[in-house]
Design a protein around this motif. Structure first.
Motif, mmCIF file in Angstrom:
data_model
loop_
_atom_site.group_PDB
_atom_site.id
_atom_site.type_symbol
_atom_site.label_atom_id
_atom_site.label_comp_id
_atom_site.label_asym_id
_atom_site.label_seq_id
_atom_site.Cartn_x
_atom_site.Cartn_y
_atom_site.Cartn_z
ATOM 1 N N ARG A 337 59.568 26.092 30.605
ATOM 2 C CA ARG A 337 60.617 26.427 29.711
ATOM 3 C C ARG A 337 62.029 27.156 30.384
ATOM 4 N NH1 ARG A 337 58.256 22.856 27.313
ATOM 5 N NH2 ARG A 337 56.173 23.280 26.902
ATOM 6 N N ASN A 338 61.709 27.481 31.623
ATOM 7 C CA ASN A 338 62.728 28.366 32.429
ATOM 8 C C ASN A 338 63.892 27.297 32.751
ATOM 9 O OD1 ASN A 338 61.502 31.374 33.037
ATOM 10 N ND2 ASN A 338 60.068 29.725 32.572
ATOM 11 N N VAL A 339 64.565 26.754 32.182
ATOM 12 C CA VAL A 339 65.226 25.574 32.325
ATOM 13 C C VAL A 339 66.600 25.992 33.453
ATOM 14 C CG1 VAL A 339 67.127 24.197 31.466
ATOM 15 C CG2 VAL A 339 65.034 24.446 30.279
ATOM 16 N N LYS A 340 66.584 25.181 34.355
ATOM 17 C CA LYS A 340 67.716 25.423 35.686
ATOM 18 C C LYS A 340 68.864 24.780 35.025
ATOM 19 C CE LYS A 340 64.357 23.837 38.692
ATOM 20 N NZ LYS A 340 63.849 23.562 39.768
ATOM 21 N N TRP A 341 70.033 25.174 35.874
ATOM 22 C CA TRP A 341 71.416 24.564 35.897
ATOM 23 C C TRP A 341 71.683 24.662 34.221
ATOM 24 C CZ3 TRP A 341 67.338 21.383 38.227
ATOM 25 C CH2 TRP A 341 67.079 21.882 39.586
ATOM 26 N N LEU A 342 71.513 25.524 33.722
ATOM 27 C CA LEU A 342 71.738 25.519 32.086
ATOM 28 C C LEU A 342 72.921 25.380 31.926
ATOM 29 C CD1 LEU A 342 70.057 26.506 29.634
ATOM 30 C CD2 LEU A 342 70.925 28.579 29.860
ATOM 31 N N GLY A 343 73.048 24.300 30.906
ATOM 32 C CA GLY A 343 74.333 23.998 30.527
ATOM 33 C C GLY A 343 74.792 24.126 28.809
ATOM 34 N N ARG A 344 73.561 24.235 28.159
ATOM 35 C CA ARG A 344 73.683 24.239 26.584
ATOM 36 C C ARG A 344 72.565 24.835 26.101
ATOM 37 N NH1 ARG A 344 72.581 19.480 23.037
ATOM 38 N NH2 ARG A 344 73.853 19.742 21.111
ATOM 39 N N ILE A 345 72.914 25.817 25.108
ATOM 40 C CA ILE A 345 72.039 26.617 24.236
ATOM 41 C C ILE A 345 72.071 26.191 22.759
ATOM 42 C CG2 ILE A 345 71.019 28.686 23.500
ATOM 43 C CD1 ILE A 345 71.994 29.740 26.116
ATOM 44 N N VAL A 346 70.932 25.929 21.904
ATOM 45 C CA VAL A 346 71.084 25.422 20.574
ATOM 46 C C VAL A 346 70.427 26.423 19.866
ATOM 47 C CG1 VAL A 346 71.151 23.577 18.726
ATOM 48 C CG2 VAL A 346 71.964 22.937 21.162
ATOM 49 N N ILE A 347 70.467 26.808 18.952
ATOM 50 C CA ILE A 347 69.851 27.667 17.787
ATOM 51 C C ILE A 347 69.599 26.728 16.664
ATOM 52 C CG2 ILE A 347 69.471 29.605 16.137
ATOM 53 C CD1 ILE A 347 70.159 30.172 19.500
ATOM 54 N N SER A 348 68.047 26.301 16.423
ATOM 55 C CA SER A 348 67.788 25.240 15.507
ATOM 56 C C SER A 348 66.262 26.047 14.636
ATOM 57 C CB SER A 348 67.227 24.254 16.239
ATOM 58 O OG SER A 348 66.706 23.189 15.534
ATOM 59 N N ALA A 349 66.107 25.276 13.636
ATOM 60 C CA ALA A 349 65.095 25.209 12.712
ATOM 61 C C ALA A 349 63.664 24.616 13.467
ATOM 62 C CB ALA A 349 65.180 25.041 11.441
ATOM 63 N N GLU A 350 64.083 23.783 14.336
ATOM 64 C CA GLU A 350 63.086 22.756 14.893
ATOM 65 C C GLU A 350 62.793 22.656 16.277
ATOM 66 O OE1 GLU A 350 61.373 21.141 12.548
ATOM 67 O OE2 GLU A 350 62.695 21.546 11.070
ATOM 68 N N GLU A 351 61.790 22.358 17.042
ATOM 69 C CA GLU A 351 61.450 22.569 18.317
ATOM 70 C C GLU A 351 62.688 21.517 18.966
ATOM 71 O OE1 GLU A 351 57.347 23.412 20.064
ATOM 72 O OE2 GLU A 351 57.630 21.552 19.172
ATOM 73 N N SER A 352 62.836 21.685 20.249
ATOM 74 C CA SER A 352 63.619 20.533 20.963
ATOM 75 C C SER A 352 62.910 19.189 20.859
ATOM 76 C CB SER A 352 63.783 20.752 22.379
ATOM 77 O OG SER A 352 64.210 20.049 23.055
ATOM 78 N N ALA A 353 63.717 18.355 20.673
ATOM 79 C CA ALA A 353 63.099 16.695 20.546
ATOM 80 C C ALA A 353 62.872 16.450 22.006
ATOM 81 C CB ALA A 353 64.070 16.004 20.038
ATOM 82 N N SER A 354 63.195 16.776 23.012
ATOM 83 C CA SER A 354 63.042 16.557 24.514
ATOM 84 C C SER A 354 61.512 16.044 24.836
ATOM 85 C CB SER A 354 63.347 17.668 25.599
ATOM 86 O OG SER A 354 63.003 17.351 26.840
ATOM 87 N N HIS A 355 61.620 15.114 25.482
ATOM 88 C CA HIS A 355 60.173 14.761 25.996
ATOM 89 C C HIS A 355 59.499 15.544 26.470
ATOM 90 C CE1 HIS A 355 57.352 12.318 28.526
ATOM 91 N NE2 HIS A 355 57.507 12.899 29.466
ATOM 92 N N TRP A 356 60.047 16.485 27.341
ATOM 93 C CA TRP A 356 59.239 17.774 28.076
ATOM 94 C C TRP A 356 58.725 18.802 27.030
ATOM 95 C CZ3 TRP A 356 63.662 15.262 30.301
ATOM 96 C CH2 TRP A 356 63.293 14.675 31.301
ATOM 97 N N GLN A 357 59.299 18.869 25.753
ATOM 98 C CA GLN A 357 58.810 19.639 24.834
ATOM 99 C C GLN A 357 57.753 19.059 23.906
ATOM 100 O OE1 GLN A 357 59.957 22.880 24.619
ATOM 101 N NE2 GLN A 357 58.657 23.336 22.983
ATOM 102 N N GLN A 358 57.909 17.669 23.672
ATOM 103 C CA GLN A 358 57.165 17.000 22.487
ATOM 104 C C GLN A 358 56.060 16.005 23.128
ATOM 105 O OE1 GLN A 358 57.385 17.401 19.496
ATOM 106 N NE2 GLN A 358 59.267 18.697 19.592
ATOM 107 N N HIS A 359 56.369 15.849 24.461
ATOM 108 C CA HIS A 359 55.146 14.633 25.152
ATOM 109 C C HIS A 359 54.361 15.390 26.368
ATOM 110 C CE1 HIS A 359 56.260 11.530 22.078
ATOM 111 N NE2 HIS A 359 57.474 11.839 22.469
ATOM 112 N N ASP A 360 54.915 16.166 26.751
ATOM 113 C CA ASP A 360 54.563 16.844 28.120
ATOM 114 C C ASP A 360 54.160 18.302 27.979
ATOM 115 O OD1 ASP A 360 53.710 16.874 30.821
ATOM 116 O OD2 ASP A 360 55.419 16.221 31.638
ATOM 117 N N TYR A 361 53.554 18.734 29.105
ATOM 118 C CA TYR A 361 53.324 20.282 29.083
ATOM 119 C C TYR A 361 52.477 20.575 27.682
ATOM 120 C CZ TYR A 361 56.271 20.366 33.076
ATOM 121 O OH TYR A 361 56.726 20.132 34.379
ATOM 122 N N LYS A 362 51.423 19.963 27.443
ATOM 123 C CA LYS A 362 50.502 20.331 26.313
ATOM 124 C C LYS A 362 49.213 20.057 26.949
ATOM 125 C CE LYS A 362 53.638 18.599 22.600
ATOM 126 N NZ LYS A 362 53.619 18.495 21.425
ATOM 127 N N GLY A 363 48.229 20.962 26.331
ATOM 128 C CA GLY A 363 46.846 20.757 26.496
ATOM 129 C C GLY A 363 45.859 20.161 25.611
#
Length: 517
Positions: A337-363
């Motif tokens: 979650r400690n994103v490098k080379w940060l380019g964009r921040i978005v405030i949202s009611a939903e989680e990020s739709a990114s692959h690394w949020q939705q399909h990876d880094y889950k137990g």
């Protein structure tokens, strides 16, 4: 004995050097490129040098085009095991870290061990290999790192180096890249903040440094796959085969994310609907998809959350591998979650739709396999569990009975700001336990003050010196940590095994052999 002490031990051999220099190559030869010498010595290629990495095969190193057989030096030096880290490769990256080597008598010592020249072709090979490779512009890395993947680059330091200092130097801090390292011009860099009532906010690096107060946070960062290799030994998992060193502790400096969000218009009306903050990096794949992820808004906006938009690491500009010119540092939360080379921040009611949020880094459950895994059934990993590991001695090490005592060292950390309060160590496979000494600073220096409750972001180093158990031929050494919520590491891996090899925090075990005199 730390690495600097080992290297300074070269002083002890100065007299030996003076006695034998008459029979050796001229001292000045050691500092000259091979093209500038008329040497009768044989020429070796790099493949030949890399075959000499052990005392059995000989320890060879290169320096400025020369090839040196330092087997004899390593065998008689008290810190020879650390010098072995350079075996089969170049000395320059190691010597560059310590000014002690920039002296004539050090070259005199080295010159005794010269056995040949490195081929001109191999000296130039590295310069000629860069072509259209998307990773060709990646930064150089220290050769001591143990590489788990070259492209994208993922590597960790040897464990014995990891805990030599409380603050991890950036060259030894583990590297976890998902894509090529982007080339970012700090002068034209802009951070975009979106999703707030005031519209899009665009900030330069200078804006972040001058319009907001600077804050510093000492925080450990750990990959979710740290210690995956132990899980892999139980049953095969998917992912990079990390050892115990996919973790580091640094002093991060920058602007609080909270301050930026408030300046961009975050207020009570936004808090009514906002639940997540998305982060998007400037590193992209061939399709233009950027690395991205998100954290809960409660962590981002909290005064106690200490989330930073960091532009410094250990008092210097962020290195390229660690997010230059800006990254987000989310203390107590998984490294992903400690994103490098940060380019964009978005405030949202939903989680990020990114692959690394939705399909990876889950137990997942130990009983879940790839035929029935459902990523949506598990929440994204945020805070990490209690963790500890042994860094000294290494697994498989040999201890002399004559030493009488054994010193065990390691690190301990817990996610979510929970403070480590105890580390238990066993030298006999868990039959008996002793309590290790904890420290939150380097030996001989002022330690950092105890953190406020819920904000223990940094790791603790620990150490135990105890008598060698009598008559034991082999020791199984175990460590386990306890945090201030009395969370304790599980004793075995099987109940926490999962197909991605994440979150391994079982008791860490190493076996060493005791050698009689």
């Amino acid at each position: 004995m730390n690495l600097l002490t080992v290297l300074q031990g070269i002083h002890r051999l100065q007299d030996l050097s003076k006695e034998s220099t008459e029979q050796s190559t001229s001292p000045s030869d050691a500092g000259l490129p091979s093209e500038a010498k008329s040497s009768p010595l044989p020429v070796f290629n790099y493949d030949e040098v890399t075959k000499h990495r052990s005392l059995e095969d000989g320890i060879w190193v290169t320096y400025k085009g020369g090839v040196y057989d330092i087997t004899e030096f390593v065998a008689m030096h008290p810190g020879g095991n650390k010098i072995l880290l350079a075996a089969g490769g170049a000395l320059e990256p190691f010597w560059a870290l310590y000014a002690v080597h920039d002296q004539e008598y050090v070259l005199e010592i080295l010159s005794q061990y010269k056995v040949g020249e490195l081929s001109v072709e191999d000296q130039k090979k590295q310069e000629d290999t860069k072509a259209s490779d998307p990773y060709a512009s990646d930064p150089e890395r220290h050769p001591v790192l143990r590489v788990n993947c070259k492209k994208p680059f993922n590597a960790e330091p040897p464990s014995e180096i990891l805990t030599e200092s409380y603050i991890t130097p950036h060259v030894f801090f583990f590297k976890r890249n998902h894509l090529p390292v982007p080339q970012v011009d700090p002068a034209s860099y802009r951070l975009q903040v979106e999703g707030l009532p005031g519209g899009e906010l665009s900030l330069s690096l200078e804006d972040l440094k001058t319009q907001f107060p600077k804050h510093t946070v000492t925080a450990a960062m750990q990959c979710a796959g740290n210690r995956r290799s132990d899980m892999n030994n139980i049953k095969e998992v998917q992912g990079l085969n990390w050892g115990v060193s996919a973790i580091g502790n640094a002093k991060w400096g920058g602007t609080r994310l909270r301050d930026v969000l408030l300046a961009a218009g975050f207020g009570p009306e936004v808090a009514n609907w906002a639940r997540h903050v998305h982060f998007e990096g400037l590193d992209k794949d061939v399709t233009g998809t950027a690395y991205g992820t998100s954290i809960p808004i409660s962590k981002a906006i909290s005064e106690e959350g200490d989330v930073l938009l960091a532009y410094e690491m250990n008092g210097e500009d962020l290195p390229p591998d660690h997010g230059f010119p800006l990254r987000v540092v989310v203390p107590g939360v998984v490294g992903a979650r400690n994103v490098k080379w940060l380019g964009r921040i978005v405030i949202s009611a939903e989680e990020s739709a990114s692959h690394w949020q939705q399909h990876d880094y889950k137990g997942f459950s130990p009983g879940t396999d790839w035929s029935k895994v459902d990523p949506k059934s598990a929440p994204a990993i945020q805070e990490l569990p209690i963790q500890s590991a042994i860094t000294v001695p290494a697994d498989g090490a040999v201890i002399d009975r004559s030493e009488e005592t054994l010193t065990v060292k390691g690190y301990a950390w817990s996610g979510g700001g929970r403070e480590v309060v105890r580390v238990d160590v066993s030298l006999d496979g868990g039959n008996t336990w002793q309590v290790a000494q904890l420290r939150n600073g380097d030996e001989g220096e002022t330690t950092e003050p105890s953190p406020p409750p819920g904000r223990a972001w940094a790791w603790k180093l620990w150490e135990l010196t105890a008598p060698l158990p009598p008559q034991a031929e082999e020791l199984e050494i175990i460590c386990k940590a306890v945090d201030n919520s009395y969370n304790v590491q599980p004793d075995t891996i099987l109940p926490i095994w999962n197909l991605r090899g994440l979150l391994n925090n079982a008791w860490h075990r190493v076996k060493v052999r005791v050698r009689e005199d």
